[in-house]
Write an enzyme that holds these catalytic residues in place. Structure first.
Site, PDB file in Angstrom:
ATOM      1  N   LYS A 155      36.702 113.311  14.863  1.00  9.52           N
ATOM      2  CA  LYS A 155      37.066 112.208  13.974  1.00  9.52           C
ATOM      3  C   LYS A 155      38.494 111.711  14.221  1.00  9.52           C
ATOM      4  O   LYS A 155      38.771 110.519  14.065  1.00  9.52           O
ATOM      5  CB  LYS A 155      36.891 112.630  12.511  1.00  9.52           C
ATOM      6  CG  LYS A 155      35.440 112.760  12.079  1.00  9.52           C
ATOM      7  CD  LYS A 155      34.678 111.448  12.201  1.00  9.52           C
ATOM      8  CE  LYS A 155      33.293 111.519  11.580  1.00  9.52           C
ATOM      9  NZ  LYS A 155      32.551 110.237  11.696  1.00  9.52           N
TER      10      LYS A 155
ATOM     11  N   SER B 245      37.430 110.446   9.258  1.00  7.42           N
ATOM     12  CA  SER B 245      37.398 111.400   8.147  1.00  7.42           C
ATOM     13  C   SER B 245      38.786 111.914   7.828  1.00  7.42           C
ATOM     14  O   SER B 245      39.589 112.179   8.727  1.00  7.42           O
ATOM     15  CB  SER B 245      36.495 112.594   8.480  1.00  7.42           C
ATOM     16  OG  SER B 245      36.529 113.563   7.441  1.00  7.42           O
TER      17      SER B 245
ATOM     18  N   TYR C  11      34.450 118.822  14.146  1.00  3.56           N
ATOM     19  CA  TYR C  11      34.367 117.572  13.391  1.00  3.56           C
ATOM     20  C   TYR C  11      35.754 116.949  13.265  1.00  3.56           C
ATOM     21  O   TYR C  11      35.937 115.744  13.496  1.00  3.56           O
ATOM     22  CB  TYR C  11      33.787 117.880  12.011  1.00  3.56           C
ATOM     23  CG  TYR C  11      33.598 116.691  11.105  1.00  3.56           C
ATOM     24  CD1 TYR C  11      32.574 115.778  11.336  1.00  3.56           C
ATOM     25  CD2 TYR C  11      34.411 116.509   9.989  1.00  3.56           C
ATOM     26  CE1 TYR C  11      32.382 114.698  10.477  1.00  3.56           C
ATOM     27  CE2 TYR C  11      34.221 115.438   9.131  1.00  3.56           C
ATOM     28  CZ  TYR C  11      33.204 114.534   9.376  1.00  3.56           C
ATOM     29  OH  TYR C  11      33.014 113.473   8.532  1.00  3.56           O
TER      30      TYR C  11
ATOM     31  N   ASP D 203      19.195 106.611  18.926  1.00  6.41           N
ATOM     32  CA  ASP D 203      19.925 107.867  19.037  1.00  6.41           C
ATOM     33  C   ASP D 203      21.247 107.544  19.720  1.00  6.41           C
ATOM     34  O   ASP D 203      21.278 107.216  20.908  1.00  6.41           O
ATOM     35  CB  ASP D 203      19.115 108.867  19.854  1.00  6.41           C
ATOM     36  CG  ASP D 203      19.826 110.200  20.031  1.00  6.41           C
ATOM     37  OD1 ASP D 203      21.022 110.308  19.704  1.00  6.41           O
ATOM     38  OD2 ASP D 203      19.179 111.156  20.518  1.00  6.41           O
TER      39      ASP D 203
END
Length: 250
Positions: free
Chosen positions: A165, A148, A161, A67
């Protein structure tokens, strides 16, 4: 250009987030190119499936459950891989939590943002720090971080996100500057890919009018950055995105 048909012979690669999608495709391609591959994921069934696929094809792999939001688990995983094979040459960071990536700026909570940073730049920082001594000892260490294009374009309703990123890209550039003297290259890959395999996913607004394939379009780019062919590239973001980066360049 390198002509050896096995571009990663005698290399050890550790891939976080290798249980599915791009990570899985990369693990299988690296093994096919001669690398010993450590397959890391939080889901044991996915780990087992990828290792089985690699071994069935004649490759070498071990599976380690990890994890990445837990720094102790990261350290233990890296130590296990290094103890098993005596080295680590390539680090690929691909892990993230797809359940927490969507939110508008207005609705974004600090807790959700923290989760994205824990699974993104914070986790990547920890894996990079843990692998650094081994990458330095390799003499040609490679770090490939999956960022991304969503962050570059500011994709609507994906604020946490996007932010995480883009922080990954900043981390990559910083490490590339600092670790170049140690002959470690650090690069980003910003893909547009159908990582879920959904047939009804509409095509993106890119020049090629399709999503990329993790196996055919994205993993080969990661392989290139891991290989000797890319030994003079560092701090860079490659975009296997079918031309979507064109929008960002306007």
């Amino acid at each position: 250009m390198e002509t050896n048909m096995y571009r990663l012979n005698n290399k050890v690669a550790i891939i976080f987030g290798a249980g599915r999608g791009i990570g899985r495709a990369t693990a299988k391609l690296f093994a096919a190119e001669g690398a010993k591959v450590a397959v890391l994921s939080v889901t044991q069934a996915n780990i087992d499936a990828v290792v089985a696929d690699i071994e069935a094809a004649g490759g070498t792999a071990i599976g380690v459950r990890c994890d990445v939001s837990d720094g102790d688990q990261i350290k233990a995983a890296v130590d296990q891989v290094a103890d098993t094979w005596g080295r680590i040459d390539i680090l690929v960071n691909n892990a993230f939590d797809p359940s927490s990536v969507a939110s508008s700026v207005l609705d974004l909570s600090v807790e959700q943002l923290q989760r994205n940073f824990e699974m993104g730049p914070i986790a990547y920082l920890r894996t990079m720090q843990a692998c650094y001594p081994h990458l330095k000892a390799s003499g040609e260490g490679r770090v490939i971080n999956l960022a991304s294009l969503a962050g570059v374009l500011g994709m609507v309703a994906y604020a946490p996100y996007n932010m995480a990123k883009e922080a990954v890209r900043a981390l990559t550039r910083s490490a590339a500057r600092e670790w170049g003297a140690d002959k470690i290259t650090v690069n980003n890959v910003l893909p547009i890919a159908d990582t879920w395999g959904a047939a009804d996913v509409p095509p993106p607004a890119n020049a090629l009018a399709r999503h990329g394939s993790p196996q055919q379009d994205v993993a080969p780019v990661v392989l290139f950055l891991a290989s000797k062919d890319a030994q003079f590239i560092t701090g860079y973001s490659l975009t296997p995105d079918g031309g979507m980066i064109i929008d960002a360049a306007r």
